[in-house]
Motif scaffolding. Sequence first.
Motif, PDB file in Angstrom:
ATOM      1  N   ILE A  35       0.836  -1.214   0.000  1.00  0.00           N
ATOM      2  CA  ILE A  35       0.000   0.000   0.000  1.00  0.00           C
ATOM      3  C   ILE A  35       0.862   1.252   0.000  1.00  0.00           C
ATOM      4  CG2 ILE A  35      -1.677   1.341   1.345  1.00  0.00           C
ATOM      5  CD1 ILE A  35      -2.836  -1.329   2.315  1.00  0.00           C
ATOM      6  N   VAL A  36       1.914   1.230   0.832  1.00  0.00           N
ATOM      7  CA  VAL A  36       2.815   2.390   0.900  1.00  0.00           C
ATOM      8  C   VAL A  36       3.535   2.598  -0.424  1.00  0.00           C
ATOM      9  CG1 VAL A  36       4.885   3.325   1.997  1.00  0.00           C
ATOM     10  CG2 VAL A  36       3.122   2.231   3.387  1.00  0.00           C
ATOM     11  N   ILE A  37       4.007   1.493  -1.019  1.00  0.00           N
ATOM     12  CA  ILE A  37       4.725   1.596  -2.294  1.00  0.00           C
ATOM     13  C   ILE A  37       3.811   2.152  -3.378  1.00  0.00           C
ATOM     14  CG2 ILE A  37       5.821   0.267  -4.147  1.00  0.00           C
ATOM     15  CD1 ILE A  37       6.949  -1.599  -2.032  1.00  0.00           C
ATOM     16  N   ILE A  38       2.592   1.646  -3.432  1.00  0.00           N
ATOM     17  CA  ILE A  38       1.638   2.157  -4.429  1.00  0.00           C
ATOM     18  C   ILE A  38       1.377   3.640  -4.197  1.00  0.00           C
ATOM     19  CG2 ILE A  38      -0.753   2.020  -5.243  1.00  0.00           C
ATOM     20  CD1 ILE A  38      -0.620  -1.005  -4.681  1.00  0.00           C
ATOM     21  N   GLY A  39       1.229   4.016  -2.918  1.00  0.00           N
ATOM     22  CA  GLY A  39       1.015   5.428  -2.603  1.00  0.00           C
ATOM     23  C   GLY A  39       2.177   6.291  -3.039  1.00  0.00           C
ATOM     24  N   ILE A  40       3.392   5.765  -2.824  1.00  0.00           N
ATOM     25  CA  ILE A  40       4.582   6.516  -3.237  1.00  0.00           C
ATOM     26  C   ILE A  40       4.627   6.668  -4.751  1.00  0.00           C
ATOM     27  CG2 ILE A  40       7.107   6.426  -3.349  1.00  0.00           C
ATOM     28  CD1 ILE A  40       7.071   5.164  -0.573  1.00  0.00           C
ATOM     29  N   VAL A  41       4.335   5.573  -5.473  1.00  0.00           N
ATOM     30  CA  VAL A  41       4.333   5.629  -6.938  1.00  0.00           C
ATOM     31  C   VAL A  41       3.317   6.653  -7.433  1.00  0.00           C
ATOM     32  CG1 VAL A  41       3.826   4.349  -9.041  1.00  0.00           C
ATOM     33  CG2 VAL A  41       5.179   3.282  -7.228  1.00  0.00           C
ATOM     34  N   VAL A  42       2.140   6.638  -6.828  1.00  0.00           N
ATOM     35  CA  VAL A  42       1.103   7.600  -7.223  1.00  0.00           C
ATOM     36  C   VAL A  42       1.570   9.021  -6.946  1.00  0.00           C
ATOM     37  CG1 VAL A  42      -1.227   8.428  -6.706  1.00  0.00           C
ATOM     38  CG2 VAL A  42      -0.797   5.977  -6.919  1.00  0.00           C
ATOM     39  N   ALA A  43       2.229   9.220  -5.784  1.00  0.00           N
ATOM     40  CA  ALA A  43       2.719  10.556  -5.438  1.00  0.00           C
ATOM     41  C   ALA A  43       3.785  11.019  -6.426  1.00  0.00           C
ATOM     42  CB  ALA A  43       3.277  10.548  -4.017  1.00  0.00           C
ATOM     43  N   VAL A  44       4.663  10.087  -6.828  1.00  0.00           N
ATOM     44  CA  VAL A  44       5.709  10.440  -7.795  1.00  0.00           C
ATOM     45  C   VAL A  44       5.091  10.822  -9.134  1.00  0.00           C
ATOM     46  CG1 VAL A  44       7.642   9.538  -9.138  1.00  0.00           C
ATOM     47  CG2 VAL A  44       7.502   9.062  -6.702  1.00  0.00           C
ATOM     48  N   ILE A  45       4.125  10.028  -9.580  1.00  0.00           N
ATOM     49  CA  ILE A  45       3.462  10.329 -10.857  1.00  0.00           C
ATOM     50  C   ILE A  45       2.772  11.689 -10.783  1.00  0.00           C
ATOM     51  CG2 ILE A  45       1.615   9.630 -12.430  1.00  0.00           C
ATOM     52  CD1 ILE A  45       2.279   6.731 -11.736  1.00  0.00           C
ATOM     53  N   ALA A  46       2.089  11.939  -9.653  1.00  0.00           N
ATOM     54  CA  ALA A  46       1.396  13.220  -9.489  1.00  0.00           C
ATOM     55  C   ALA A  46       2.403  14.375  -9.484  1.00  0.00           C
ATOM     56  CB  ALA A  46       0.596  13.221  -8.190  1.00  0.00           C
ATOM     57  N   GLY A  47       3.548  14.123  -8.823  1.00  0.00           N
ATOM     58  CA  GLY A  47       4.581  15.158  -8.804  1.00  0.00           C
ATOM     59  C   GLY A  47       5.128  15.447 -10.186  1.00  0.00           C
ATOM     60  N   CYS A  48       5.325  14.376 -10.970  1.00  0.00           N
ATOM     61  CA  CYS A  48       5.814  14.555 -12.344  1.00  0.00           C
ATOM     62  C   CYS A  48       4.801  15.326 -13.187  1.00  0.00           C
ATOM     63  CB  CYS A  48       6.094  13.195 -12.976  1.00  0.00           C
ATOM     64  SG  CYS A  48       7.512  12.316 -12.276  1.00  0.00           S
TER      65      CYS A  48
END
Length: 236
Positions: A35-48
């Motif tokens: 869950i944390v990893i998915i959240g991080i990936v989503v945050a990175v994509i949103a940041g990009c």
Amino acid sequence: MKFKIFLSTLILSVFGLMGGASVDENGSLSGWVWIVIIGIVVAVIAGCMQSSAEEKKKRVKATADREKRLAREAEQKARFEEWSSKYLSENGTPDKTIIIKPNDEMEIIHVHEGKKQVYLQGKMYNFKDFINVTFTDSPTIIKGKTTATTKSNTGSTVGRAIVGDVLAGPAGAIIGGTTGKKTTEFQHENDRVIHNYTVVVNINSISTPIVRINTGTDGKTTNEIVGLINVIIARR
């Protein structure tokens, strides 16, 4: 820069999770870790996506600013051409013209030797109106960078930049003997001088005794104007 710091923090967080108590009894990643990893990936994509949107916004603004600037320049050029046509029809072709700034009737000098008249900053003067001319300079001095390089007896070097004057001696001076094994050499770049010239013309007028012509960093035009006014004064 903020996005890079954010991304680095996220990456460090992932490694922290991977290195901690993040596996179950079977050796697989725990559900909360996924869950944390998915959240991080989503945050990175949103940041990009946010970074890309900001860059696009900056490009659009730069393009709009450029178009506005070009439109202003075109409008100014059209006005100047209209003024120039009217001026020539009323006063004839000048014998000498000095352009201080393009497309600006206040930044041009026309000399009519036959009529002994000079167009200067929107007014027409007679030769006899000129009394004196000189120029001033209000320069800006940018200090050269100083680089200090320390050399050991093995030949290795360590350099660092210092902004300002060399306090320990002239450029290239070698300072040593303090350690017996190392010497420090200072190299000082030349200071840069940015000139700001103004031609000062003394006019025989109570209302406007001084006319100032700012020529900025253009030393050639400054000399040309001073020389021209001196000739006018000699022939008045």
